[in-house]
Every structure is written in structure tokens, then in C-alpha cells.
Motif scaffolding. Structure first.
Motif, PDB file in Angstrom:
ATOM      1  N   VAL A 128      66.728  73.603  19.025  1.00  0.00           N
ATOM      2  CA  VAL A 128      66.394  74.896  19.627  1.00  0.00           C
ATOM      3  C   VAL A 128      64.968  75.259  19.218  1.00  0.00           C
ATOM      4  CG1 VAL A 128      67.013  77.329  19.832  1.00  0.00           C
ATOM      5  CG2 VAL A 128      68.808  75.606  19.487  1.00  0.00           C
TER       6      VAL A 128
ATOM      7  N   ASP B 177      63.833  81.669  17.179  1.00  0.00           N
ATOM      8  CA  ASP B 177      64.637  80.788  18.022  1.00  0.00           C
ATOM      9  C   ASP B 177      64.943  81.463  19.360  1.00  0.00           C
ATOM     10  OD1 ASP B 177      64.598  79.018  15.953  1.00  0.00           O
ATOM     11  OD2 ASP B 177      66.694  79.258  15.382  1.00  0.00           O
TER      12      ASP B 177
ATOM     13  N   ASP C 220      61.188  73.287  16.001  1.00  0.00           N
ATOM     14  CA  ASP C 220      62.519  73.698  16.459  1.00  0.00           C
ATOM     15  C   ASP C 220      63.484  73.726  15.289  1.00  0.00           C
ATOM     16  OD1 ASP C 220      63.435  71.002  16.011  1.00  0.00           O
ATOM     17  OD2 ASP C 220      62.709  70.456  18.001  1.00  0.00           O
TER      18      ASP C 220
ATOM     19  N   TRP D 176      66.972  72.279  14.491  1.00  0.00           N
ATOM     20  CA  TRP D 176      67.912  71.313  15.053  1.00  0.00           C
ATOM     21  C   TRP D 176      69.212  71.300  14.255  1.00  0.00           C
ATOM     22  CZ3 TRP D 176      68.914  67.851  11.240  1.00  0.00           C
ATOM     23  CH2 TRP D 176      67.876  67.466  10.373  1.00  0.00           C
TER      24      TRP D 176
ATOM     25  N   SER E 180      73.369  74.099  26.084  1.00  0.00           N
ATOM     26  CA  SER E 180      72.062  74.468  26.625  1.00  0.00           C
ATOM     27  C   SER E 180      71.899  75.973  26.718  1.00  0.00           C
ATOM     28  CB  SER E 180      71.865  73.841  28.010  1.00  0.00           C
ATOM     29  OG  SER E 180      71.836  72.427  27.922  1.00  0.00           O
TER      30      SER E 180
ATOM     31  N   GLN F 168      72.493  77.922  24.525  1.00  0.00           N
ATOM     32  CA  GLN F 168      71.964  78.363  23.241  1.00  0.00           C
ATOM     33  C   GLN F 168      70.438  78.246  23.193  1.00  0.00           C
ATOM     34  OE1 GLN F 168      73.946  79.845  20.850  1.00  0.00           O
ATOM     35  NE2 GLN F 168      75.349  79.703  22.581  1.00  0.00           N
ATOM     36  N   GLY F 169      69.847  77.831  24.328  1.00  0.00           N
ATOM     37  CA  GLY F 169      68.395  77.777  24.429  1.00  0.00           C
ATOM     38  C   GLY F 169      67.775  76.491  23.954  1.00  0.00           C
ATOM     39  N   GLY F 170      68.573  75.432  23.830  1.00  0.00           N
ATOM     40  CA  GLY F 170      68.040  74.199  23.278  1.00  0.00           C
ATOM     41  C   GLY F 170      68.228  72.990  24.164  1.00  0.00           C
TER      42      GLY F 170
END
Length: 325
Positions: A126, A207, A251, A253, A288, A290-292
Motif C-alpha cells: 500500500v 497510506d 509503501d 507492505w 485492492s 485497501q488501496g494497494g
């Protein structure tokens, strides 16, 4: 219940079955798998673990139970996993801080990542978004950098605490752009966002899930994302590279680990179940959200990621002289 045929099927799907001699099919215990989450229930890590665990459980033929063990930036939960019996029935969804950052900041650690944990799979990364106070009056990274250079030491950036991934992201941005900005640590990202909205601090690298509601509501101007590619959720937002801040890739991770000494055949079963889960469309969509970016790959790829991230953030820690008091 899990059968030898189901277990071998998971291994075959992962390309791992040939490692076992004919007639020596690996066995996996018919017991629940415990997935430790080293953060509070209801947070991003907890959501990720439940999505992944449910999908893995359907493939293992037995439940994957999420066990929240929060504290000390994730170290409490990771230590609990490292000290667990290496039988394949305990895993931990660890993140960047407890695996590569805190071991370089703490004078003494209760575990050694290289010796006490074995990699299973890289789950999700993310990135952060650079957001600024509406009172600052800037609308691009170039404008922000120019303002900071005109007023060295005057602008401030918040983080989720000293040594947090958001702190390191802020320092990476400061180092790569050559600006002089002041770090203001908070006890978590939420209070930092509150002060940013109120204009107490000037900027924040946070994030994606933390700030995207405020961006969509028009409450926080977003300048760039610390990813190699633009976000599907915010296609008009440039990457740091596109915005002129080269080398600002950062990010948080999340990855699955088991205690060191876990039998290779059981690691293989867990990896195969997780890999199959991450390949499922609904799971990918949920993660996805979750923005990542959803990953996967073999355990060796995760081990390489840990080495690369340790070197990268170690350089930032030394350059910025970051310490935990």
C-alpha cells in the motif's frame, strides 16, 4: 477435512509437487491454522488477514483463525509467531515496520527476522499519498518544494510516530528533494490527519486508505502517490516521479511468514493456498480496495524483498539519523 489428494493438488498448483518422492505425499495436520495479526482488530492488517484467511481456509479444508496480537509497532505479534511451534499451524501477517525498520532502530530485539522467521508469500503493498493542508495554498509537488526552499525549517510534516513507515516516507521525500522540513510525530495516523485538516501541520505522507476519503471529499489536496504507477482509484494523481520527486518510492507492505524450522512441505501447502487465494478475482478486488497492489510470488521473492527493503530503509535511517528514544 484436508486429504492427501487435496494437499498434493495445492502443491501441484504451485509447481512444488515434484520436490517430493513418489509415494511420499506430504501431510498437513487436520487442525485450524492460526494467522497472527500484529495490529489492532478492525484496522487494515486485520481486514487483509480476514480476506486472505477465509480464502485460504476454503483451499486448506480447515479454518484459518485470525489472532490479533497488537503492540510495539507490530513486534509483539511477530515475536509471538517467531516463538510458536514450527508445525505449519501458525503464521503471521507481518508488515514493513516490524520486519525491516524496527530491527534497525531498536537496540535489542526479541527476534531475528533472518533466523526466527521463514517467508511464505508477499501479499499486498500500500503506497502513501502526499497530502497538504488546505491552508498551505499549494497544488503541486513543485510548488511545495519551492515553498519549502523559500522557508527552510518552517514547514512541518506529520507521521504515525517516530520510526514509523510514514516517518521514513517523509524523510525519504525530504532527502530526495533536498528540502528542510520539520518532523512532528503522532500516536498514529488518525490524529496526524486531524491536525493536517486543521492546519496545525503542513503536510503528511499517509497510506492510501487513511486519506482517500478526505481527498474525495475535497478536504485535503493530494499532490502525488509514492508508487511506480498511478492509482486506479485516483487516476489523475501523478506519481512522485511524474511530479518531479525522483526516487520517492515508498509503501507499507504485508507478507505472510511462519516460524523458522517449519517443514518445507507445510510451508509449500500454505504458500500454495495463499497463492491460489490471491489469484481469485473477488479476493484481489477486496484487497485492492485497501488501496494497494496484490502481489504473490514464491517465498524466495519475499526473502529478496526483505533484503532490498532492509538496505533501502537502513540508508534512510542512517542519513536522517533516526532514533527511537
Amino acid at each position: 477435512m484436508q486429504t492427501r489428494r487435496q494437499t498434493l493438488g495445492l502443491l501441484t498448483a504451485a509447481g512444488l509437487a515434484p520436490a517430493f518422492p513418489a509415494g511420499a505425499q506430504p501431510r498437513f495436520p487436520d487442525q485450524p491454522v492460526r494467522m497472527i495479526v500484529p495490529f489492532a482488530a478492525g484496522g487494515p492488517a486485520d481486514i487483509i488477514a480476514r480476506v486472505l484467511g477465509n480464502a485460504m481456509g476454503s483451499r486448506l479444508g480447515q479454518p484459518v483463525v485470525v489472532d490479533s496480537r497488537s503492540g510495539a509497532g507490530g513486534m509483539v505479534g511477530v515475536e509471538a509467531a517467531a516463538r510458536s511451534r514450527p508445525d505449519g499451524l501458525t503464521a503471521v501477517l507481518a508488515s514493513t515496520g516490524a520486519v525491516v525498520v524496527l530491527p534497525q532502530l531498536m537496540p535489542r530485539m526479541a527476534y531475528d527476522v533472518g533466523k526466527d522467521l521463514a517467508p511464505v508469500i508477499h501479499v499486498l503493498s500500500v503506497p502513501q499519498i502526499l497530502v497538504v493542508s488546505p491552508k498551505l495554498g499549494v497544488r503541486s509537488v513543485a510548488e511545495l518544494v519551492a515553498l519549502a526552499r523559500r522557508q527552510p525549517g518552517k514547514l512541518s510534516y506529520g507521521s504515525a510516530g517516530n520510526g514509523s513507515s510514514l516517518h521514513l516516507a517523509g524523510e525519504l521525500f525530504r532527502i530526495r528533494t533536498g528540502i528542510d522540513i520539520v518532523h512532528v510525530p503522532y500516536r498514529g495516523a488518525a490524529p496526524a490527519v486531524t491536525d493536517l485538516l486543521g492546519g496545525t501541520i503542513d503536510m503528511l505522507l499517509a497510506d492510501v486508505p487513511v486519506v482517500i476519503p478526505h481527498i474525495r471529499a475535497g478536504a485535503l489536496p493530494a499532490l502525488a502517490v509514492t508508487a511506480e504507477e498511478r492509482l486506479a482509484a485516483l487516476p489523475d494523481l501523478p506519481t512522485m516521479e511524474q511530479a518531479g520527486a525522483r526516487g520517492v518510492i515508498s509503501d507499507t507492505w504485508y507478507a505472510l511468514f511462519v516460524p523458522a524450522g517449519t517443514p518445507p512441505d507445510r510451508v509449500a501447502v500454505l504458500h500454495a493456498a495463499a497463492a491460489a487465494a490471491l489469484g481469485e478475482g473477488e479476493v484481489r478486488r477486496s484487497l485492492s480496495d485497501q488501496g494497494g497492489t496484490v502481489h504473490g510470488g514464491p517465498p524466495e521473492a519475499l526473502a529478496a524483498l526483505v533484503r532490498a527493503e532492509t538496505a533501502k530503509w537502513g540508508e534512510v535511517i542512517r542519513a536522517a539519523n533516526i532514533r527511537i528514544d
